[in-house]
Design a protein around this motif. Structure first.
Motif, mmCIF file in Angstrom:
data_model
loop_
_atom_site.group_PDB
_atom_site.id
_atom_site.type_symbol
_atom_site.label_atom_id
_atom_site.label_comp_id
_atom_site.label_asym_id
_atom_site.label_seq_id
_atom_site.Cartn_x
_atom_site.Cartn_y
_atom_site.Cartn_z
ATOM 1 N N PHE A 17 -6.230 6.170 -52.655
ATOM 2 C CA PHE A 17 -6.952 5.660 -51.485
ATOM 3 C C PHE A 17 -7.486 6.820 -50.644
ATOM 4 C CE2 PHE A 17 -5.163 1.634 -52.414
ATOM 5 C CZ PHE A 17 -5.709 0.675 -51.555
ATOM 6 N N THR A 18 -8.549 6.532 -49.898
ATOM 7 C CA THR A 18 -9.031 7.426 -48.838
ATOM 8 C C THR A 18 -9.243 6.587 -47.590
ATOM 9 O OG1 THR A 18 -10.176 8.853 -50.420
ATOM 10 C CG2 THR A 18 -10.821 9.036 -48.110
ATOM 11 N N PHE B 43 -4.318 14.175 -27.494
ATOM 12 C CA PHE B 43 -3.329 13.215 -27.957
ATOM 13 C C PHE B 43 -2.864 13.614 -29.352
ATOM 14 C CE2 PHE B 43 -6.322 10.971 -25.183
ATOM 15 C CZ PHE B 43 -5.461 10.411 -24.242
ATOM 16 N N ASP B 44 -1.647 13.214 -29.691
ATOM 17 C CA ASP B 44 -1.111 13.478 -31.027
ATOM 18 C C ASP B 44 -1.637 12.388 -31.958
ATOM 19 O OD1 ASP B 44 0.366 13.861 -33.352
ATOM 20 O OD2 ASP B 44 2.149 14.520 -32.262
ATOM 21 N N LEU B 45 -2.774 12.662 -32.614
ATOM 22 C CA LEU B 45 -3.423 11.646 -33.436
ATOM 23 C C LEU B 45 -2.548 11.230 -34.613
ATOM 24 C CD1 LEU B 45 -7.159 12.798 -33.513
ATOM 25 C CD2 LEU B 45 -5.885 11.576 -31.736
ATOM 26 N N GLU C 127 2.204 7.142 -50.434
ATOM 27 C CA GLU C 127 2.508 8.558 -50.646
ATOM 28 C C GLU C 127 1.327 9.388 -50.160
ATOM 29 O OE1 GLU C 127 3.376 11.760 -54.269
ATOM 30 O OE2 GLU C 127 3.099 9.618 -54.715
ATOM 31 N N LEU C 128 1.524 10.161 -49.116
ATOM 32 C CA LEU C 128 0.456 10.978 -48.543
ATOM 33 C C LEU C 128 0.195 12.194 -49.419
ATOM 34 C CD1 LEU C 128 -1.481 11.402 -46.132
ATOM 35 C CD2 LEU C 128 0.344 12.721 -45.038
ATOM 36 N N ILE C 129 -1.065 12.406 -49.776
ATOM 37 C CA ILE C 129 -1.462 13.544 -50.601
ATOM 38 C C ILE C 129 -2.086 14.646 -49.749
ATOM 39 C CG2 ILE C 129 -2.893 14.303 -52.529
ATOM 40 C CD1 ILE C 129 -0.560 12.475 -53.306
ATOM 41 N N SER C 130 -2.965 14.287 -48.825
ATOM 42 C CA SER C 130 -3.552 15.287 -47.929
ATOM 43 C C SER C 130 -3.970 14.607 -46.637
ATOM 44 C CB SER C 130 -4.767 15.967 -48.572
ATOM 45 O OG SER C 130 -5.881 15.090 -48.617
ATOM 46 N N ARG C 131 -4.093 15.398 -45.592
ATOM 47 C CA ARG C 131 -4.482 14.865 -44.284
ATOM 48 C C ARG C 131 -5.348 15.883 -43.559
ATOM 49 N NH1 ARG C 131 -0.161 11.902 -40.718
ATOM 50 N NH2 ARG C 131 -0.926 10.235 -42.099
ATOM 51 N N THR C 132 -6.451 15.402 -43.011
ATOM 52 C CA THR C 132 -7.334 16.220 -42.181
ATOM 53 C C THR C 132 -7.398 15.583 -40.803
ATOM 54 O OG1 THR C 132 -8.675 16.814 -44.111
ATOM 55 C CG2 THR C 132 -9.650 17.190 -41.938
ATOM 56 N N ASP D 72 -7.183 10.636 -44.502
ATOM 57 C CA ASP D 72 -6.026 10.724 -45.402
ATOM 58 C C ASP D 72 -6.441 10.466 -46.842
ATOM 59 O OD1 ASP D 72 -4.164 11.299 -43.491
ATOM 60 O OD2 ASP D 72 -3.232 9.313 -43.463
ATOM 61 N N GLU D 73 -5.856 11.227 -47.758
ATOM 62 C CA GLU D 73 -5.808 10.873 -49.172
ATOM 63 C C GLU D 73 -4.383 10.434 -49.445
ATOM 64 O OE1 GLU D 73 -8.550 13.490 -52.021
ATOM 65 O OE2 GLU D 73 -7.118 14.686 -50.879
ATOM 66 N N PHE D 74 -4.208 9.272 -50.058
ATOM 67 C CA PHE D 74 -2.857 8.801 -50.322
ATOM 68 C C PHE D 74 -2.863 7.879 -51.534
ATOM 69 C CE2 PHE D 74 -4.861 5.967 -47.330
ATOM 70 C CZ PHE D 74 -4.430 4.678 -47.633
ATOM 71 N N ILE D 75 -1.662 7.614 -52.036
ATOM 72 C CA ILE D 75 -1.484 6.724 -53.178
ATOM 73 C C ILE D 75 -0.659 5.533 -52.726
ATOM 74 C CG2 ILE D 75 -0.449 6.464 -55.473
ATOM 75 C CD1 ILE D 75 -0.969 9.487 -55.876
ATOM 76 N N ILE D 76 -1.158 4.335 -52.985
ATOM 77 C CA ILE D 76 -0.386 3.122 -52.745
ATOM 78 C C ILE D 76 0.211 2.661 -54.066
ATOM 79 C CG2 ILE D 76 -0.570 0.656 -52.264
ATOM 80 C CD1 ILE D 76 -2.198 1.178 -49.896
#
Length: 442
Positions: A349-350, A240-242, A306-311, A319-323
């Motif tokens: 955020f993580t 599936f496309d996670l 704002e997405l910073i990184s995704r695994t 996800d690492e992101f900034i709210i």
């Protein structure tokens, strides 16, 4: 008028005596490869004792997108060897006759197995999972399983076991063993492909089964992910496309702001845990109430992610992101009970998001609450330090110690986005001399 909630995937159980149950896939896609799970009959009582959100294997694997046949065996069942072969053939027949099962077997090649309902579709293998220990089955159970014909074994893409079964097969095997089970010996033909994992904090093969006295939810979660990766590899899916599943969920949360559509992207009994504030919900009813009353409509209008990184893994996204938002209202899930300050904040955020099949299972969301309070002016620069300093030094009469709070504001988000935006290690220069001060105790 209240919005109607999209229905959850549903497919009725099919009972095939003796002791065989067929469950079509419970994913939104509605079709997938076939697996056969063997479960000791004695384990039926454990599901009744299950007080976790982890469903029994039949439902869990169906939610992963598989067509599942569960075969139960009584420990005292006579002629178990013969029963294994007979029930295995019935299980294969059931999968072949199921339109939702992606299983292709040439009619001419396997017609001597008396398999019915042959169709031309995508997959040509099934998986096998054997729950429980060898002691949970009749003494000759393994004789029947491992003495199946070469043609029968040719249908099997991979095997997952939770005990050190003496396997005489050329199939690839995943051994998932508790700490009390002796080291396994690989089959000679597949020793370079078979895998062994040991779970030190477990005490029996029951660690994987919810409701079992030895069930350990953390080890069971890791073991399930490994079994899933193993079976996907050797059964060719389902995949599936996670990322799309996660982005669909967040759109309904923050864009569409629909409680019903948000919940429709989740499994039957999901949960969300916001770690710093321990807000969220456990189970469909509680989580629905949380989304409706404390989350989806509590977020400020200017909320941005704002997405910073995704695994992306086999069954989860990290996800690492900034709210970014303005604290212009009481935000229950983030700052429960704190009136609006009307200050802007940016928070790193993580999120660890577990996805079962094509629906979310759970979310673990973490952030540094101290940086939120610093940005809102609600965290003092110094706080009381009620201990002696190194060497036993105590504050003088009428004095007290205060320590400098090791927390930063919006610069934490800036440094997550760009490592050069803020100098590293500035707090390391504090030392006791500058980080702790003596003040009047007033």
């Amino acid at each position: 008028m209240a919005e109607l909630s999209p229905p959850l995937p549903a497919a009725p159980l099919v009972h095939l005596p003796p002791n065989i149950v067929l469950q079509p896939p419970l994913s939104r896609r509605g079709h997938g490869p076939g697996i056969i799970i063997f479960v000791p009959a004695s384990y039926a009582k454990f599901q009744k004792q299950n007080d976790t959100l982890d469903p029994e294997p039949l439902q869990k694997w169906a939610e992963e997108g598989y067509a599942v046949v569960r075969i139960s065996f009584d420990k005292n069942e006579g002629a178990a060897s013969k029963a294994v072969t007979e029930r295995f053939n019935k299980a294969i027949d059931a999968l072949l006759a199921l339109p939702e099962c992606e299983l292709a077997i040439g009619a001419k090649e396997y017609e001597h197995l008396n398999i019915v309902g042959v169709r031309e579709v995508k997959k040509d293998k099934v998986g096998i999972i054997i729950y429980g220990s060898r002691a949970d089955y009749a003494p000759d159970f393994d004789d029947g399983l491992w003495d199946m014909t070469a043609d029968q074994w040719a249908l099997i893409g991979g095997i997952v076991v939770y005990d050190n079964w003496d396997l005489d097969t050329k199939n690839i095997v995943l051994y998932q063993l508790s700490k009390n089970i002796p080291e396994v010996e690989y089959p000679k033909e597949t020793h370079h492909l078979s895998q062994v994992y040991t779970y030190p904090g477990t005490s029996s093969a029951g660690f994987i089964f919810p409701g079992h006295p030895d069930f350990k939810i953390s080890s069971a979660g890791v073991a399930h992910t490994r079994a899933l990766a193993f079976l996907k590899k050797y059964l060719g899916g389902p995949y599936f496309d996670l990322e799309k599943i996660w982005e669909e969920h967040t759109f309904f949360e923050f864009g569409d702001r629909s409680v019903e559509r948000t919940m429709a992207t989740m499994v039957q009994e999901p949960y969300v845990n916001h770690v710093p504030t321990m807000t969220g919900g456990i189970g469909r009813g509680q989580l629905t109430n949380f989304y409706r009353d404390h989350f989806i409509f509590s977020n400020p209008a200017d909320t941005e992610l704002e997405l910073i990184s995704r695994t992306v893994g086999v069954d989860r996204i990290i996800d690492e992101f900034i709210i970014s938002l303005t604290h212009d209202r009481e935000i229950d899930w983030l700052l429960p009970g704190i009136p609006p300050t009307n200050k802007p904040i940016r928070i790193p955020f993580t999120s660890v998001v577990n996805i079962r099949g094509d629906r979310l299972c759970h979310e673990h969301i973490s952030w540094d609450q101290a940086t939120v309070l610093v940005q809102l002016g609600l965290m003092p620069e110094y706080l009381p330090f009620p201990y002696a300093l190194p060497g036993g030094k105590l504050p003088g009469p009428g004095k007290r110690f205060e320590y400098r709070v090791p927390a930063a504001g919006a610069e934490t988000a800036a440094k997550l986005r760009d490592e050069r935006a803020v100098e590293s290690n500035s707090v390391l220069g504090f030392g006791v001399e500058s980080a702790v001060r003596e003040v009047d105790d007033s």
